[in-house]
Design a protein around this motif. Structure first.
Motif: not given
Length: 263
Positions: A113-122, A136-144, A162-165, A251-255
């Protein structure tokens, strides 16, 4: 409002089903060359065909790789050295009590959930910076923000992305590259449907009925009072990836249907 992504290449991870597949379709419909990703070649092939059927004439390809490891991420970057749009959608979730979750599961959730996005963004962000355009968009969640007691290990990973983004948006300040996170709430994806299967069979409910009951039971603060569809979430992601969202970054965009009770 016309979203035009012609000439752009978009990678959507974890896109053989659910929100990822809906996002791949939306990006293809906006003119992007889309690369789908999943762990199994068969699933990737099926998803490629489905996107092509949804958007006749779309340029779609696929890469099979498990992004829960550095090796899997390298498989993707070797096959696709550059892209203009990166949607870090790959993720896993599973309700499990905190006292029953072993170290191995915590590590697995963090890696996927975290490192895949970190590695690809890097890997991809420097190229975007050189071209002075990228999304670049990271899929977060209201659970964040609304950490679920039944999935603390999952909520932690969504707070992290969310913090990484946010941090990456600052790192890319002034470059023409935007980085955001999108926060879905309960969504009627295949994974959620599987979770609701017992309730549907036991009580004779439709998927929509079981989903609504789940939201009202587990997320009573929901204003929407139902799960979102995968298309509703994908619409936010596609917009965020578009040239029209050029002033939206960090931004942390809510849907999430209004579950998080803050202004």
């Amino acid at each position: 409002m016309q979203i035009d992504l012609y000439g752009k290449t978009a990678l959507v991870t974890g896109s053989t089903k659910g929100i990822g597949l809906a996002t791949a379709k939306g990006l293809a419909a906006s003119g992007a060359k889309v690369v789908v990703n999943g762990r199994k070649q068969h699933d990737v092939d099926v998803a490629v065909t489905e996107v092509q059927q949804h958007v006749p004439g779309a340029e779609v390809s696929g890469i099979a790789a498990d992004l829960g490891s550095a090796e899997g991420c390298k498989t993707v970057t070797d096959a696709l050295p550059d892209c203009d749009v990166l949607v870090n959608n790959a993720g896993i979730f599973k309700p499990e009590d905190f006292f029953e979750v072993p170290d191995e599961t915590w590590q697995q959730f963090y890696d996927v959930n975290v490192m895949s996005g970190v590695r690809l963004a890097r890997h991809y962000l420097p190229g975007m910076q050189n071209r002075e355009w990228g999304r670049v968009v990271f899929l977060s969640s209201e659970s964040a923000f609304n950490i679920p007691p039944e999935m603390i290990h999952y909520g932690m990973t969504k707070t992290a992305v969310t913090a990484v983004a946010r941090g990456l948006a600052k790192r890319m300040a002034g470059t023409g590259v935007t980085v955001n996170s999108v926060m879905p709430g309960p969504t009627l994806s295949e994974g959620v449907a599987a979770m609701l299967k017992d309730d549907m069979e036991k009580n004779g409910k439709s998927l929509e009925e079981a989903g609504r009951d789940m939201v009202m039971s587990d997320r009573p603060s929901s204003i929407l009072q139902r799960p979102a569809s995968v298309e509703e979430v994908a619409n936010m992601i596609v917009y965020t990836c578009s040239p029209l969202a050029s002033a939206t970054t960090g931004a942390a965009l809510r849907v999430e249907g209004g579950i998080v009770d803050t202004l």
